[in-house]
Enzyme design. Structure first.
Site, short mmCIF file in Angstrom:
data_model
loop_
_atom_site.label_atom_id
_atom_site.label_comp_id
_atom_site.label_asym_id
_atom_site.label_seq_id
_atom_site.Cartn_x
_atom_site.Cartn_y
_atom_site.Cartn_z
N ASP A 1 -3.81 1.05 3.79
CA ASP A 1 -5.11 1.68 3.66
C ASP A 1 -6.19 0.70 4.14
O ASP A 1 -6.13 -0.49 3.82
CB ASP A 1 -5.32 2.02 2.18
CG ASP A 1 -6.55 2.85 1.94
OD1 ASP A 1 -6.58 4.00 2.41
OD2 ASP A 1 -7.49 2.35 1.28
N GLU B 1 -4.68 1.87 8.81
CA GLU B 1 -5.96 2.38 9.28
C GLU B 1 -6.77 1.22 9.86
O GLU B 1 -7.36 0.44 9.11
CB GLU B 1 -6.75 2.96 8.11
CG GLU B 1 -6.18 4.22 7.50
CD GLU B 1 -7.10 4.74 6.40
OE1 GLU B 1 -7.53 5.89 6.49
OE2 GLU B 1 -7.38 4.00 5.45
#
Ligand code: CA
Length: 711
Positions: free
Chosen positions: A403, A432
């Site tokens: 994340d 990400e």
């Protein structure tokens, strides 16, 4: 503003607008008890540089006094210094190491003045109990103690005293915890394995581009009444075989096998903060992007969250079942922030070390969630390496999705990869890679434009996401499929995997296996909602065409395809674009939609079948792609056509012609003269021939991907 910070153990820099207004003799530096002697004083730019005679003691807080000025001297820079790492970096195994005759506890905090182990019989802090207190001993910041009896089943915390005050913390390295994760648990990890777990093996794939990733939430996948699953919202829900919806069509595990995906990506299954989900009454919904115990599974997904072994056993059982069914498991990990700035175990044990802070002492909030962790600091880097290694080796996790990876530094990401390689299991890493405003030099951020610095790590590709269907940030914005003009070249770049294909089509990736291709995930609107909002004047049948077209581009582009669960039967969240804490009736998967949108489901299944049977879509190296993929020139507007030629990646089809026609009318494409066998077009996708055309012109159906092969 005036800031002061230690650069090493006897060097202070004071930053001020007016350094010449100060004089050395008027400074007083002290740690409360003692004054500190200055041995040199100089000014450069806006800095006053002060060398101290003696090394400081970091267990104490130092202050500067100067007429009206009275400020703390920060350790923020010192913690990044080689001097600090040389003295205090601790390579030892941390946490609780259990055996039936002896349990060892180790916790790291060089600034702690004392650490006491507190043993409890109860895992719930709301049950009154006076703990057994065992003082711990320190060697260079490493505090440890041994208990020479069998304490399996006990719970523990650390009472830590620092100059900031006294705190009680759970163990950040704990592998088990009581209800709501507030007390760590002493367990025998070996006894948490389901039977035959030793023989459970990782998902084996040759190349990362062979994967088809399917993102799921443990809760959403089974919670709906029509899931046909008994253990709704639980790890065990996905261990149930042969479950069906109201119309007898496969759901859950049964559905994933039918669809043909190769990996699931589990949304957070580490221990989610008690603040978001109360494990004793999980009525409130939360995705769980706020970690509390990184190495403990979340309790609300277990059938008995009060039993520390239960959640471990049941998560392992889920992983074992998925592996048995040929499905790999990728874990969504959130090392970039913690649920609370102060109420977390790291900050309680070693305040100031684990988070990035601005010179004024405030937390850096690039994550948008309170506090960015400092992956560049050696002991947090070690934690990330140890934690991923723990999940991969203990739970047989096949990969990690990071994340907000753009908050981590490239060196840490590469070290995590190197460390996991020791397992020899080809653990899959991607994340990400957004550009975020955090306190890290730009060239160190693990973001997409630095992808060349992390060759073995993948990135969510927001270029393909937003080009195909429109920006996630502008709801009404359209993309290639819905008629936005003039973006054919970006679609071409994406079809080639966003590698350096040519001067004109040049993407950020070294190879296609760095590109995680998707059009929707848990964030933002679902694909269906995006289409519904941006093409509101169109009818349902047309929207279904767009739903199919979007992922037809994903599945025929080079890279790693990724689906958000339910996308294959038009999942809706009723236009909510951030459902992280909305109730189950918004988030849960409505399995009866699978029947209602059965044609879309069948189409997606066909796309997966094409991809799995045809390696031409799964090339990795940029060189191979440049050699085997070429674009047809002079195609009509809003149309892209390419050929994967000469048995690309040892495909059984000699040449594959792919046409994306976004026009609402057929397009005529000039092609080399040949006999073309069609296997995909409007509302149809698969490997069997549905039409045969001989000639040098092909009429491509509107608003869809068409696929032909030649012998
Ligand atoms: Ca929890």
């Amino acid at each position: 503003m005036v800031y002061a910070s230690f650069r090493n153990f006897n060097y202070i820099i004071i930053h001020t607008e007016n350094p010449y207004e100060y004089t050395q003799s008027s400074f007083r530096i002290h740690n409360g008890d003692n004054s500190v002697e200055i041995c040199s004083y100089s000014i450069s730019d806006n800095n006053i540089n002060i060398q101290l005679k003696d090394k400081i003691d970091i267990k104490k807080q130092y202050r500067i006094e100067y007429s009206g000025l009275n400020i703390n001297i920060s350790y923020n820079d010192l913690y990044n210094s080689p001097e600090f790492n040389e003295e205090f970096f601790c390579p030892d195994e941390l946490g609780c190491c259990y055996s039936s005759h002896k349990t060892i506890f180790r916790v790291w905090s060089p600034i702690a003045q004392s650490v006491t182990l507190q043993l409890y019989k109860n895992g719930d802090p709301y049950t009154e109990e006076i703990p057994e207190k065992i003082p711990m001993n320190e060697i260079k910041g490493l505090w440890s103690t041994e208990i020479n009896k069998d304490i399996k089943g006990y719970f523990y915390t650390y009472a830590v005293k620092t100059y900031e005050g006294a705190e009680e913390a759970a163990d950040p390295y704990a592998v088990a915890a009581g209800i709501n994760g507030l007390r760590s648990a002493v367990i025998d990890l070996k006894a948490t394995d389901p039977s035959e777990f030793k023989n459970d093996d990782y998902k084996n794939i040759s190349n990362r581009t062979d994967a088809v990733i399917y993102e799921i939430s443990i809760r959403d996948i089974s919670k709906n009444q029509n899931s046909g699953i008994v253990n709704k919202g639980k790890y065990l829900g996905l261990t149930e075989e042969n479950t069906v919806n109201s119309n007898n069509e496969p759901t859950g595990l049964n559905h994933m096998k039918e669809l043909g995906i190769t990996h699931v990506q589990l949304m957070p299954v580490f221990d989610i903060s008690w603040n978001s989900i109360d494990e004793s009454n999980p009525s409130k919904y939360n995705w769980g992007y706020d970690p509390q115990n990184f190495n403990v599974p979340e309790g609300s997904y277990a059938t008995d969250p009060g039993d520390p072994v239960c959640r471990i056993y049941e998560l392992k059982k889920l992983i074992q079942t998925l592996h048995k069914n040929g499905i790999g498991v990728i874990m969504d990990v959130v090392y970039n922030h913690i649920f609370s700035e102060k109420e977390n175990n790291f900050e309680k044990i070693f305040p100031g070390y684990y988070f990035r802070k601005y010179p004024d002492g405030s937390f850096v909030k690039g994550s948008g969630c309170q506090n960015d962790t400092a992956s560049e600091r050696s002991m947090y880097r070690k934690f990330m390496m140890d934690s991923t290694m723990f999940w991969a080796s203990e739970y047989h996790i096949d990969g990690f999705r990071f994340d907000l990876m753009g908050l981590h530094d490239v060196d840490t990401m590469n070290l995590i990869k190197e460390n996991l390689d020791k397992l020899n299991k080809k653990i899959f890493l991607y994340g990400e890679g957004w550009t975020l405003d955090t306190l890290l030099p730009d060239n160190k951020k693990a973001k997409m434009s630095n992808a060349h610095k992390t060759p073995y790590i993948g990135y969510f590709n927001d270029i393909i996401r937003d080009t195909v269907k429109g920006s996630v940030f502008i709801k009404e914005d359209r993309g290639f499929i819905s008629g936005k003009a003039g973006i054919e070249n970006i679609i071409k770049k994406c079809a080639a995997g966003c590698i350096n294909y040519s001067t004109e089509l040049n993407g950020p990736f070294l190879s296609a296996d760095q590109s995680v291709n998707y059009v929707s995930c848990h964030d933002n609107n679902t694909l269906w909602d995006k289409i519904d909002i941006s093409c509101s004047a169109d009818g349902q049948d047309f929207k279904k065409k767009l739903q199919e077209f979007a992922n037809a581009i994903i599945f025929t582009s080079q890279g790693i395809p990724f689906l958000h669960s339910g996308e294959e039967f038009c999942r809706t969240k009723y236009h909510c674009d951030n459902s992280f804490n909305l109730p189950d009736n918004i988030n849960s998967i409505d399995w009866d939609k699978k029947t209602y949108f059965h044609d879309v489901f069948k189409y997606y299944k066909g796309l997966i079948e094409i991809r799995k049977n045809h390696a031409a879509f799964r090339m990795s190296s940029a060189e191979e792609i440049r050699k085997h993929l070429y674009f047809l020139e002079n195609t009509p507007e809003n149309t892209v056509a390419f050929i994967l030629k000469d048995y690309a990646n040892n495909d059984t089809w000699k040449n594959i012609l792919v046409i994306y026609n976004a026009n609402r009318n057929p397009s005529i494409i000039n092609v080399p003269y040949n006999t073309y066998y069609k296997t995909a077009g409007s509302n149809a996708a698969g490997c069997s021939v549905i039409d045969t055309i001989t000639g040098d012109r092909i009429k491509a159906e509107p608003v869809c991907m068409s696929l032909f092969y030649t012998d």
